[in-house]
Design an enzyme around this catalytic site. Structure first.
Site, PDB file in Angstrom:
ATOM      1  N   LYS A 203       0.856  -1.193   0.000  1.00 42.24           N
ATOM      2  CA  LYS A 203       0.000   0.000   0.000  1.00 42.24           C
ATOM      3  C   LYS A 203       0.885   1.234   0.000  1.00 42.24           C
ATOM      4  CE  LYS A 203      -3.239   2.381   3.109  1.00 42.24           C
ATOM      5  NZ  LYS A 203      -4.288   2.211   4.126  1.00 42.24           N
TER       6      LYS A 203
HETATM    7  C1  R5P Z   1      -2.001   4.017   7.668  1.00 40.74           C
HETATM    8  O1  R5P Z   1      -1.238   4.626   8.349  1.00 40.74           O
HETATM    9  C2  R5P Z   1      -3.135   3.356   8.270  1.00 40.74           C
HETATM   10  O2  R5P Z   1      -3.358   2.120   7.716  1.00 40.74           O
HETATM   11  C3  R5P Z   1      -4.327   4.242   8.250  1.00 40.74           C
HETATM   12  O3  R5P Z   1      -5.029   4.090   9.408  1.00 40.74           O
HETATM   13  C4  R5P Z   1      -5.230   4.139   7.078  1.00 40.74           C
HETATM   14  O4  R5P Z   1      -4.848   3.242   6.133  1.00 40.74           O
HETATM   15  C5  R5P Z   1      -5.316   5.456   6.458  1.00 40.74           C
HETATM   16  O5  R5P Z   1      -6.329   5.514   5.521  1.00 40.74           O
HETATM   17  P1  R5P Z   1      -6.663   6.930   4.907  1.00 40.74           P
HETATM   18  O6  R5P Z   1      -5.390   7.690   4.837  1.00 40.74           O
HETATM   19  O7  R5P Z   1      -7.235   6.644   3.565  1.00 40.74           O
HETATM   20  O8  R5P Z   1      -7.656   7.597   5.815  1.00 40.74           O
END
Ligand code: R5P
Length: 295
Positions: A203
């Site tokens: 990711k």
């Molecule tokens: C990454 O640091 C973590 O997995 C997050 O909690 C999450 O993936 C962040 O998702 P977004 O940036 O789309 O809110």
């Protein structure tokens, strides 16, 4: 014992038809075992080759997060539209019904909070518990260039080893420190390190310049992280560019659950990811669904 009276003679051998041996649909995954490929097929759609993961794991270091105060009220209505949920075992056990058809990607690294150094993580879930929860992948944060870079990378390689033992894929999650440049050069470095060290998929964030080179140089699928909340059309544009430039889907959180109309937004994201709809088409869908929901 089976009834063996009057067994019929076998005749349907079709020697003229060679048995099919199809290549697996995800890049870099042909050499994986059946269990791992099966789990990846529950995260990524074999039809489109892509995924819409809904990230709701923020609480593992942020605690209560805007939009996630009551996951039962705000997130459960989104679940039918997610291919996969990325979350902690605490939320999985307490809020998510075991009847959910969405596959589960379990956050397994942790141990830090926003009050301290974020890269100081360890593995925080036993592999046996991941198996008990029937998850489809294990998510580990990797802080390339961060204070605890080595520790976070070793967290990931330990999970890769355990995952290979049991057929569980590992998702390497590239985390960017506050002072680091978010550019293609950095993400090529971070994603490649994750893949070289065995992550089955990675990711990472979208970058305007050179994201295609990040995807091309990573030998396993990349899913695009959402990041901070931006206007809906901009988020749809970012997702569209990411998949057009080689990402195998998205793993978005705040840009879905902090949207004005989260149920409409996740469907618009699906249209971009699985149906190659343009950002403008998907935004029109978002608006229509938003109006319908208002009644
Ligand atoms: C990454 O640091 C973590 O997995 C997050 O909690 C999450 O993936 C962040 O998702 P977004 O940036 O789309 O809110």
């Amino acid at each position: 014992m089976a009834d063996t009276d009057d067994l019929k003679e076998s005749t349907s051998f079709h020697p003229e038809i060679p048995q099919q041996s199809a290549a697996f649909f995800l890049k870099g995954a042909n050499a994986l075992g059946w269990g791992m490929q099966n789990r990846l097929s529950r995260i990524f759609s074999p039809a489109s080759g892509r995924t819409v993961m809904l990230a709701i794991d923020h609480g593992y270091f942020l605690g209560t997060t805007t939009g996630l105060e009551r996951i039962d009220l705000t997130i459960l209505p989104l679940v039918p539209y997610a291919d996969s949920l990325m979350l902690t075992r605490g939320i999985l056990r307490t809020v998510i019904p075991p009847t959910t058809p969405a596959s589960i990607v379990l956050r397994v690294s942790g141990g830090s909070s926003i009050l301290k150094e974020l890269s100081n993580e360890e593995i925080a879930v036993d592999i046996e518990d991941s198996l008990r929860l029937n998850v489809c992948a294990l998510a580990v944060q990797v802080f390339v260039g961060g204070e605890f870079e080595r520790q976070s990378i070793i967290n990931m390689t330990r999970m890769v080893d355990l995952g290979l033992r049991y057929g569980l894929p590992t998702l390497g999650v590239t985390a960017v420190g506050k002072d680091m440049a978010r550019d293609a050069r950095y993400f090529r470095l971070a994603t490649r390190i994750c893949a070289e060290l065995g992550a089955q998929y990675v990711k990472t964030y979208y970058v305007e310049q050179g994201f295609d080179t990040v995807c091309a140089s990573c030998p396993v699928p990349i899913v695009m992280a959402g990041g901070k909340k931006i206007p809906e059309l901009d988020a749809l544009t970012m997702a569209w560019r990411a998949v057009q430039e080689g990402a195998a889907g998205v793993d978005m959180g705040r840009n879905i659950f902090q949207s004005e109309a989260p149920v409409a937004m996740i469907q618009a994201v699906r249209a971009v990811v699985h149906e190659n709809q343009t950002p403008q088409q998907a935004f029109a869908l978002y608006r229509t669904l938003q109006r319908q929901a208002r009644g």
